[in-house]
Design a protein around this motif. Structure first.
Motif, short mmCIF file in Angstrom:
data_model
loop_
_atom_site.label_atom_id
_atom_site.label_comp_id
_atom_site.label_asym_id
_atom_site.label_seq_id
_atom_site.Cartn_x
_atom_site.Cartn_y
_atom_site.Cartn_z
N LYS A 15 0.63 -1.58 0.29
CA LYS A 15 0.09 0.06 -0.05
C LYS A 15 0.69 1.20 -0.26
O LYS A 15 -0.35 2.36 0.65
N PHE A 16 1.76 1.06 -0.44
CA PHE A 16 2.84 2.40 0.27
C PHE A 16 3.05 3.17 -1.29
O PHE A 16 2.53 4.39 -0.52
N LEU A 17 2.84 2.74 -2.03
CA LEU A 17 2.59 3.84 -3.45
C LEU A 17 1.03 4.37 -3.45
O LEU A 17 -0.02 5.71 -3.86
N ALA A 18 0.11 4.09 -2.90
CA ALA A 18 -1.64 4.10 -2.78
C ALA A 18 -1.28 4.96 -1.48
O ALA A 18 -3.03 5.89 -1.16
N GLY A 19 -0.62 5.42 -0.87
CA GLY A 19 -0.52 6.15 0.24
C GLY A 19 -0.25 6.07 1.50
O GLY A 19 -0.27 6.46 2.72
N ALA A 20 0.16 4.92 2.05
CA ALA A 20 1.06 4.73 3.06
C ALA A 20 2.59 4.99 3.22
O ALA A 20 2.48 5.67 3.94
N TRP A 21 2.37 5.87 2.06
CA TRP A 21 3.31 6.70 2.31
C TRP A 21 3.07 8.12 2.90
O TRP A 21 4.45 8.40 4.39
N ILE A 22 2.55 8.19 3.54
CA ILE A 22 2.03 9.82 4.52
C ILE A 22 2.70 9.38 5.97
O ILE A 22 2.76 10.10 6.27
N VAL A 23 1.48 7.64 6.10
CA VAL A 23 2.38 7.60 7.82
C VAL A 23 3.92 7.47 7.44
O VAL A 23 4.22 7.40 8.67
N VAL A 24 4.79 6.74 6.61
CA VAL A 24 5.69 6.91 6.88
C VAL A 24 6.39 7.74 6.96
O VAL A 24 7.80 8.48 7.68
N LEU A 25 6.19 9.40 6.00
CA LEU A 25 6.45 10.15 6.85
C LEU A 25 6.19 11.35 7.63
O LEU A 25 6.85 11.65 8.61
N ALA A 26 4.53 10.97 8.30
CA ALA A 26 4.98 10.99 9.38
C ALA A 26 4.87 10.71 10.46
O ALA A 26 5.08 11.29 11.87
N VAL A 27 5.45 9.43 10.72
CA VAL A 27 5.49 9.07 12.16
C VAL A 27 6.78 10.05 12.30
O VAL A 27 7.11 10.27 13.66
N PRO A 28 8.26 10.03 11.17
CA PRO A 28 9.22 10.50 12.54
C PRO A 28 8.90 11.83 12.03
O PRO A 28 9.97 12.28 13.72
N LEU A 29 8.03 12.62 11.74
CA LEU A 29 7.44 14.17 11.85
C LEU A 29 6.78 14.15 13.50
O LEU A 29 7.13 15.13 13.92
N LEU A 30 6.14 13.45 14.08
CA LEU A 30 5.48 13.28 15.66
C LEU A 30 6.71 12.80 16.11
O LEU A 30 6.49 13.50 17.37
N MET A 31 7.66 12.24 15.89
CA MET A 31 8.81 11.78 16.85
C MET A 31 9.70 13.06 17.10
O MET A 31 9.68 13.69 18.39
N LEU A 32 9.38 13.59 15.75
CA LEU A 32 10.47 14.88 16.35
C LEU A 32 9.97 16.41 16.52
O LEU A 32 10.40 16.77 17.77
N LEU A 33 8.34 15.85 16.38
CA LEU A 33 7.84 16.92 17.55
C LEU A 33 7.38 16.38 19.30
O LEU A 33 7.76 17.49 19.90
N PHE A 34 7.84 15.07 19.47
CA PHE A 34 7.39 14.93 20.80
C PHE A 34 9.08 15.57 21.41
O PHE A 34 9.33 15.69 22.56
N SER A 35 9.99 14.78 20.69
CA SER A 35 11.50 15.89 21.14
C SER A 35 11.19 16.35 21.68
O SER A 35 12.33 17.28 22.47
N ARG A 36 10.85 17.68 20.29
CA ARG A 36 11.01 19.22 20.57
C ARG A 36 10.62 19.37 22.13
O ARG A 36 11.33 20.66 22.43
N ILE A 37 9.06 18.83 21.89
CA ILE A 37 8.41 19.44 23.15
C ILE A 37 9.32 19.54 24.25
O ILE A 37 9.16 19.86 25.54
N GLU A 38 9.65 17.88 24.24
CA GLU A 38 10.21 17.68 25.60
C GLU A 38 11.59 18.03 26.01
O GLU A 38 12.22 18.56 26.90
N ARG A 39 12.15 18.78 25.06
CA ARG A 39 13.41 19.49 25.51
C ARG A 39 12.50 20.90 25.41
O ARG A 39 14.37 21.34 26.24
N TYR A 40 11.82 20.96 25.35
CA TYR A 40 11.68 22.32 25.89
C TYR A 40 11.50 22.16 27.18
O TYR A 40 11.90 23.00 27.75
N TYR A 41 10.75 21.29 27.46
CA TYR A 41 10.40 21.33 29.11
C TYR A 41 11.47 20.49 29.62
O TYR A 41 11.75 21.02 31.41
N THR A 42 12.73 19.76 29.50
CA THR A 42 13.75 19.87 29.71
C THR A 42 14.31 21.23 30.10
O THR A 42 15.25 21.44 31.64
#
Length: 604
Positions: free
Chosen positions: A428-455
């Motif tokens: 399902k990669f070409l049918a749209g699953a690539w969006i999930v592959v892109l969204a997961v690291p972006l969310l991980m980056l968001l979590f990391s930046r928020i955690e860095r702020y609170y630190t």
């Protein structure tokens, strides 16, 4: 005299507010309704997904339907056992995220959280879109208004869940029971029939376009595994259950596994018995229903029940995601407001965030189920695999009695879910699953930046150290006033108790008014000094802010006390001057002085 018959004095009881005690938490049956509808309703499309893949090798390939379903049922059993273990090890909820955080490290835990959040949002969008499409099949007039139907249903679900998870469970109990009884009824009655009672839909031919290969079987297996989405929701929402929470959550997980497994195997047997293949204009479950009961009123009643449950299966996410977001907030990986919980109890910010994200997703794809399906289920299989691997590591490190069989079960589950996830992603990669592959690291980056702020916040505030002892400094309280009245008297009374020195500031754009104020002040003679600021630009708020900024430059402890008259009745409040609230907001944003709003209650 009466011996032993005197009434005992009851212990005084403090009345509980709504949401306190056990009644606003889930029982086993309520948990099944609130947190398992996503998984239970998947029998409406899981078996059909297997059949659609297998018919590419011709209708004869459907002989592989039952073995594939049995493997999926076995994987379901492994997942149920595993998530019962997750519930016991992590009673605070969090599911795969909690397992990964404890046993697999920070990066893997962020991946689990991102995958689960994506899956929960997509669950809401897919469930509502599928329910709207099913409803439009029965009522074609709605076919041009699918998005509106989805958004209305989303709004209603959000309102119900804002009242509390137990309230939503009570609303969903009846549809859940009707759905389970209907599907089991279709299976039991259908298996007793030698031939289908009726046939619906238009006939289709299925020439073999590829061989029944290992790859095709893997595709069918991974497609059928979409029936397992939602199995993890109970482990994510353990705090929502009544005491004893762990036992109730484990019983709910077991009941879900038994019901879902029985329905999957039963429907597979019925498909094989009646040689059911896809037909135009109807779902596979609709064909099985017609084969069991004919096309009379039971057929339409069951179709409406399936439509309703598909639509409200989104409630699973409302039970699981807000709790997961609260756990992430407590770990400093999401804003702390997501950890706030109302007295009902419900994590309202999490509910609202889920509703907004799902609403945006529905608007973007115009409530088209086919555009959502390629994104669906990949995230949850990442979570499945992570939780299984985490448990293997947990047992290998803790090594309690009987740890080896548990680790073996979790290891087999990890391999199966990993295979299913990889096949889903590849197909399902070409049918749209690539969006999930892109969204997961972006969310991980968001979590990391928020955690860095609170630190950084913790470091600057010295949270982990001992602060210096407080020292007393000379303090100044500034009171903005416009005239001599009871408000001025109340404000000066409060100000004199707050600081060592009080200064009153008045701003006028008319010299005669300024002189009148000076004369009134001299007659009253309350004690504090009066400073009058001339404002030829007719601004009353900014001159006070400038005065405060200038006074605060010398390092003194400065507080600004702003009196605000407030009527008793709300209908009069719009008539009051809101200048004090505006001044308080600007002072808070532009200075570091202490800002106090003193409410003077009017008897009006």
């Amino acid at each position: 005299m009466t011996l032993g018959l005197a009434r005992k004095k009851p212990h005084p009881k403090v009345p509980r507010r709504h949401g306190e005690g056990g009644k606003s938490h889930l029982t086993v049956l309520q948990g099944l309704a609130a947190l398992s509808l996503d998984a239970l309703s998947s029998v409406a499309y899981g078996p059909e997904a297997i059949v659609v893949v297998l018919v590419a090798a011709g209708s004869g390939a459907l002989t592989a339907m039952l073995p594939i379903t049995l493997v999926i049922a076995g994987l379901l059993a492994v997942l149920v056992v595993s998530y019962r273990q997750v519930i016991a090890v992590h009673p605070d909820g969090g599911g795969a995220y909690a397992v990964a955080k404890k046993d697999l490290g920070r990066t893997v835990s962020l991946m689990a959280a991102a995958s689960l959040i994506i899956d929960y949002v997509l669950t809401v969008a897919v469930s509502l879109a599928a329910g709207a499409a099913s409803l439009a099949s029965a009522f074609p007039v709605l076919s041009d208004h699918l998005l509106a139907v989805c958004l209305i249903a989303l709004f209603l679900l959000t309102v119900v869940n804002l009242r509390g998870i137990a309230d939503s469970a009570r609303v969903l109990m009846l549809p859940t029971v009707l759905f389970i009884v209907s599907v089991i009824g279709v299976i039991v009655v259908g298996l007793f029939r030698a031939h289908p009672a009726a046939t619906v839909g238009t006939s289709q031919s299925f020439p073999a376009v590829e061989a029944l290969s290992v790859l095709l079987v893997l595709k069918a297996f991974s497609a059928g595994c979409s029936a397992l989405t939602g199995v993890e929701a109970i482990a994510n929402a353990v705090p929502m259950f009544r005491q004893p929470r762990v036992k109730r959550a484990q019983h709910t997980e077991l009941m879900l596994g038994l019901l879902l497994g029985a329905m999957l195997i039963g429907l597979s047997l019925l498909i094989r018995s009646h040689h059911v293949v896809p037909r135009g204009g109807v779902t596979l479950l609709a064909q099985l229903t017609a084969g069991a009961f004919g096309t009379g009123w039971p057929y339409y009643a069951i179709s409406l029940i399936v439509t309703l449950v598909l639509g409200i299966a989104a409630n699973t996410s409302f039970g699981g995601l807000p709790v997961l977001m609260s756990v992430l907030a407590k770990d400093d990986r999401l804003p702390h407001l997501f950890a706030l919980r109302s007295e009902r109890p419900v994590h309202r910010w999490g509910v609202v965030a889920l509703a907004v994200l799902a609403g945006v997703m529905l608007v973007v794809v115009s409530a088209d189920t086919q555009r959502l399906i390629p994104l669906f289920a990949i995230g949850v299989f990442v979570g499945f695999t992570i939780s299984q691997i985490g448990l293997v590591r947990h047992w290998s490190m803790q090594r309690p009695d009987g740890w080896l069989p548990r680790a073996l079960i979790n290891g087999v589950g990890a391999v199966l879910t990993a295979v299913a996830g990889i096949v889903l992603l590849a197909t399902k990669f070409l049918a749209g699953a690539w969006i999930v592959v892109l969204a997961v690291p972006l969310l991980m980056l968001l979590f990391s930046r928020i955690e860095r702020y609170y630190t950084r916040v913790r470091d600057q505030l010295g949270v982990d150290g001992t602060p210096p002892r407080p020292t007393r400094t000379h303090s100044l309280v500034i009171v903005p006033l416009g005239r001599v009245d009871m408000v001025a008297a109340a404000a000066l009374n409060a100000a004199s108790s707050l600081g060592d020195e009080v200064v009153v500031v008045a701003v006028f754009d008319d010299r005669s008014k300024a002189e009148a104020m000076r004369a009134d002040w001299a007659r009253w003679n309350p004690g504090p000094r009066l400073d009058i600021i001339d404002s030829p630009q007719h601004s009353l708020v900014h001159p006070v802010i400038g005065y405060v900024e200038q006074v605060a430059r010398n390092g003194r402890q400065v507080a600004v006390l702003i009196p605000q008259a407030e009527p008793l009745h709300g209908r009069y409040r719009i008539l009051q001057n809101q200048r004090g609230i505006l001044m308080a907001g600007l002072l808070s944003s532009r200075t570091d002085v202490v800002v106090c709003l003193l409410k003077i209650q009017l008897d009006l």
